[in-house]
Every structure is written in structure tokens, then in C-alpha cells.
Write a protein that holds these residues in place. Structure first.
Motif, PDB file in Angstrom:
ATOM      1  N   GLN A 120      -7.005   9.015  -1.831  1.00 13.01           N
ATOM      2  CA  GLN A 120      -7.859  10.044  -2.435  1.00 13.01           C
ATOM      3  C   GLN A 120      -8.093  11.224  -1.489  1.00 13.01           C
ATOM      4  N   GLU A 173     -10.971   3.514   4.401  1.00 13.27           N
ATOM      5  CA  GLU A 173     -10.961   4.898   3.922  1.00 13.27           C
ATOM      6  C   GLU A 173     -11.859   5.673   4.888  1.00 13.27           C
ATOM      7  N   ASP A 183      -6.258   4.291   4.262  1.00 12.74           N
ATOM      8  CA  ASP A 183      -5.984   4.597   2.857  1.00 12.74           C
ATOM      9  C   ASP A 183      -6.372   6.055   2.616  1.00 12.74           C
ATOM     10  N   LYS A 203      -2.098   9.983  -5.402  1.00 17.69           N
ATOM     11  CA  LYS A 203      -2.888  11.014  -6.082  1.00 17.69           C
ATOM     12  C   LYS A 203      -2.340  12.442  -5.934  1.00 17.69           C
ATOM     13  N   GLY A 258      -1.273   4.702  -5.947  1.00 17.33           N
ATOM     14  CA  GLY A 258      -2.089   4.354  -4.797  1.00 17.33           C
ATOM     15  C   GLY A 258      -2.154   2.858  -4.568  1.00 17.33           C
ATOM     16  N   THR A 259      -2.352   2.124  -5.639  1.00 13.57           N
ATOM     17  CA  THR A 259      -2.461   0.675  -5.472  1.00 13.57           C
ATOM     18  C   THR A 259      -1.145   0.104  -4.963  1.00 13.57           C
TER      19      THR A 259
HETATM   20  C1  LIG Z   1      -8.956   5.287  -1.899  1.00 16.76           C
HETATM   21  C2  LIG Z   1      -8.137   4.821  -3.062  1.00 16.76           C
HETATM   22  N1  LIG Z   1      -7.180   3.907  -2.863  1.00 16.76           N
HETATM   23  C3  LIG Z   1      -6.407   3.463  -3.873  1.00 16.76           C
HETATM   24  C4  LIG Z   1      -6.596   3.912  -5.154  1.00 16.76           C
HETATM   25  C5  LIG Z   1      -5.728   3.385  -6.261  1.00 16.76           C
HETATM   26  O1  LIG Z   1      -4.829   4.374  -6.633  1.00 16.76           O
HETATM   27  P1  LIG Z   1      -4.076   4.292  -8.053  1.00 16.76           P
HETATM   28  O2  LIG Z   1      -5.124   4.472  -9.097  1.00 16.76           O
HETATM   29  O3  LIG Z   1      -3.073   5.396  -7.999  1.00 16.76           O
HETATM   30  O4  LIG Z   1      -3.444   2.953  -8.122  1.00 16.76           O
HETATM   31  C6  LIG Z   1      -7.584   4.869  -5.412  1.00 16.76           C
HETATM   32  C7  LIG Z   1      -7.821   5.350  -6.785  1.00 16.76           C
HETATM   33  O5  LIG Z   1      -8.842   5.871  -7.131  1.00 16.76           O
HETATM   34  C8  LIG Z   1      -8.383   5.328  -4.337  1.00 16.76           C
HETATM   35  O6  LIG Z   1      -9.348   6.223  -4.530  1.00 16.76           O
END
Ligand SMILES: Cc1ncc(COP(=O)(O)O)c(C=O)c1O
Length: 389
Positions: free
Chosen positions: A225, A189, A222, A251, A105-106
Motif C-alpha cells: 500500500q 508495514e 510489505d 497496488k 499484494g497477497t
Molecule cells: C499492506 C497490504 N498488504 C497486502 C495487501 C493485499 O493486497 P491485494 O489486495 O492486492 O492482495 C494489502 C491490501 O490492501 C495491503 O494494504
């Protein structure tokens, strides 16, 4: 032959881990090393949407692993073509949506941030149009760019200076007021998971979208999640009437296989040209095989209808026992007097939930739960709330 190592002394100490070791899973259940069964309403933090040890997922992994795991993006990967076509069609955005595959996600958000800035550069702007905004209480990840768009001060400690021109205004009004010609993009989000499963007012999101577009800035949603059916539609933004320029995912896309994606309208996606961005693992054949299987399963209207229906049943249970319930589909938050204590007592009872704040609990069960799991959850919640915690 190595002997089993029983201590964590050679691991970084960066996780506040519970004293639990899970050794196997089946459907909505996890089993620890003593054989104790847990109803898993964490699903690997909103990841294992089809549940644990899903036979279809296991078969796809086994078949692909014995065929081809990884080649890198030096060569074409047909699984990417197929999945990109599905995601583009499910996005409901323009016909010419393009997709980039990443691993988390990041990383998806990091790519979105870079893409937004580069798009503005290709529109003829310089650094004067590089500001990127995010919303209060947002969570976008832990790499430098995503972290710079995540306002929680504790996550910044020791890591400053953050990425310049990334701004996290303190409230929604100031986000809106901050949008001018110098803004490249704003990331949102639709339902903020880490913040406690808080939905952002759809009217605000629609107004923000118009304001961003009026100044030539991009709307990044984003869905890391909320995406892949978690809220009862494939993407959460479908329910609030906005059309993002960039969507990020991860995710649930791989049911536990690390895979993420960035979707963007062609005009935006084309800002990345050969050599401008990349990842060794992104979209490898194994990840693509699993993600194609997951998307084929989750995107069926019957599956999404089940998420909405069973989500309604969970919501009814929550309203019976707890306060400040918020969420949608199978992503819910609620208040308790002491979240850490609640999580520990729930685990002792065989129910896994996570905290997201000192007095807030989040549940994100696998999307395949049925009424028996809801009943089991209701019984546990009844016990847990019968004494104050
Ligand atoms: C909305 C959202 N964006 C980004 C991330 C980051 O994802 P990752 O942990 O796969 O890097 C998360 C993780 O909880 C998230 O909930």
C-alpha cells in the motif's frame, strides 16, 4: 447478443459493497451511472496513483495490447528486465537486488513467506527455523499464508487451521521478545493502512531489524500500500532507516493493471530455483509495459516532491477539521464518530473516502491531485464535520 444483467444474484456475496456503480473516470474524478461526479479519495484503494483514464497509461495499454499481451514465463520478457533494474535501483538496497513479478499484494506476500522459509532451508536449517512473525494490526492479504500473518480474528473465521508457525503477537514488545534463533522472518508495514494509517515507530523498526539479523532472520517490508510514491518517497522504508531483506509491492505499481513484485537481496532471491515457485500471469508483457510507464512517471524527484507538498496541504486541512490525524504523503487516517455514516454522507456530497474501523476514515487520493482538489476536499470536510457524524 447478451442483454445487460442488472442483478448480482450470480456473484459471490463476499464484499460489503456500496450501492454505487462507477462507469467512467477522469483524473481524480469518478462518474456514476447517473452522471454524478465524485472526487475520488480512494483511488481504487491506493491503486490509481496517476488517476483515472490517464492518457499515457491508456496509450501504453493500447500499444502493448495490439503487440503482445501474454506469453507466460516460458519465454523471456524484456519488460521484466527493464522494470527489475529500475526497482532494484530505486530500492537503495544492495546492487544485486533481484525481482520476481506476481499479480497482487497477497501473492507478493505469499511468495515472500515461501522465499524466507526456503532461504533458511538453504542456509542449512530445517523446520526448527520456520517461524514467521507479523505486527499487531497488520494486514498482509487474504490467501492462506498472508492471512496467517494478518491478526484480525474476523478474517480467520471459518478458515482455520491457518499456516503453522505464522505468529501474530499482540503488541510490539511481544513481537520483539518472540524473535529468537527459531525465527525465519518478520513482516512489517512501515505505515499500516488497513489498521487506520498508523505509522510504526521508526526506532522500533530499526531495533527489530538489528534483532532479526542477529539471529539470522529476515526482515520483510510489505510496501503493497505504501510503495510507488504513496508516502512521498518511492518506498516508505526509505524514511525510517531500515534496509529490508525482502520487499513486497503491488497496488500502485500498475495503476489498476494487476501487477505485484517481490524484491530480495541476491543471496535471498537465489533460494528460488527453477521450478520452486511461479505464476502463469506474473510479469506478462502488458503488465510490464504499464508498470514500466508508472514507475518512470512516479520515480521522478519532481513527482515525489509534489506528493510531499500536496500531502502537507491535505494534512493542514485535516488538522483544521478532524482529530487523531496520522499518515504521510497522500495516505492519511483520521477519527470520526461513525465511519459508515461519514462515508455515506461524503459520497452524497460527491466525495469518496473509505472507512478502516468503526470510527476511522482513510484517504488515499490519486497522487496527481492539485490544490483545487485539496480545496474541494476542505469544503466537503467542512460540511461533513459541521454536524456530528
Ligand atoms: C499492506 C497490504 N498488504 C497486502 C495487501 C493485499 O493486497 P491485494 O489486495 O492486492 O492482495 C494489502 C491490501 O490492501 C495491503 O494494504
Amino acid at each position: 447478443m447478451t442483454t445487460a444483467v442488472q442483478t448480482k444474484q450470480h456473484l459471490f456475496n463476499n464484499y460489503g459493497q456500496r450501492a454505487l456503480t462507477m462507469v467512467s473516470g477522469q483524473g481524480a474524478y469518478l462518474y456514476d451511472e447517473t452522471g454524478k461526479e465524485y472526487l475520488d479519495f480512494t483511488a481504487g484503494i491506493a491503486v490509481c496513483n496517476l488517476g483515472h483514464a490517464h492518457p499515457g497509461v491508456a496509450q501504453v495499454i493500447a500499444e502493448q495490447a495490439s503487440t503482445l499481451i501474454h506469453t507466460s514465463n516460458l519465454y523471456a520478457i524484456p519488460g521484466q528486465f527493464a522494470l527489475a533494474e529500475k526497482l532494484a535501483s530505486l530500492s537503495g538496497l544492495a546492487d544485486d537486488v533481484k525481482v520476481l513479478f506476481v499479480n497482487s499484494g497477497t501473492e507478493a506476500n505469499e511468495a515472500a513467506l515461501k522465499l524466507a522459509r526456503r532461504y533458511q532451508m538453504q542456509q542449512g536449517h530445517g523446520e526448527e527455523k520456520s517461524r514467521v512473525l507479523s505486527l499487531p494490526k497488520a494486514f498482509h492479504g487474504r490467501t492462506m499464508g498472508s492471512l496467517s500473518l494478518t491478526p484480525k480474528a474476523a478474517y480467520h473465521e471459518g478458515f482455520t487451521p491457518l499456516v503453522p508457525n505464522c505468529e501474530t503477537p499482540p503488541d510490539l514488545d511481544s513481537v520483539f521478545a518472540a524473535v529468537d534463533e527459531t525465527v525465519a522472518a518478520c513482516i512489517v508495514e512501515v505505515i499500516q493502512g488497513e489498521a487506520g494509517v498508523l505509522g510504526i515507530d521508526p526506532a522500533f523498526l530499526r531495533a527489530l531489524e538489528s534483532r532479526l539479523h542477529a539471529v539470522g532472520a529476515l526482515l520483510i517490508v510489505d510496501e503493497v500500500q505504501t510503495g510507488v510514491g504513496r508516502t512521498g518517497t518511492f518506498f516508505a522504508y526509505e524514511e525510517v532507516g531500515i534496509k529490508p531483506d525482502i520487499v513486497t509491492m503491488a497496488k500502485g505499481l500498475g495503476n489498476g493493471m494487476p501487477v505485484g513484485a517481490v524484491l530480495a537481496k541476491k543471496a535471498v532471491a537465489d533460494a528460488f530455483t527453477p521450478g520452486s515457485h511461479g505464476t502463469t500471469f506474473g510479469g506478462n508483457p502488458l503488465a510490464m509495459a504499464v508498470a514500466n510507464y508508472v514507475v518512470d512517471t512516479v520515480a521522478k524527484e519532481q513527482f515525489l516532491a509534489h506528493v510531499r507538498e500536496i500531502g502537507d496541504a491535505i494534512e493542514a486541512v485535516l488538522h483544521t477539521y478532524v482529530k487523531n490525524v496520522s499518515g504521510r504523503g497522500l495516505m492519511w487516517g483520521f477519527d470520526v464518530p461513525d465511519a459508515a455514516n461519514f462515508v455515506a454522507r461524503a459520497a452524497a456530497l460527491g466525495l469518496l473516502v473509505t472507512s478502516c474501523g468503526a470510527c476511522r476514515i482513510r484517504i488515499v487520493p490519486p497522487l496527481i491531485i492539485d490544490q483545487t482538489h485539496v480545496d474541494q476536499f476542505a469544503n466537503a470536510l467542512g460540511v461533513l464535520t459541521s454536524v456530528s457524524s
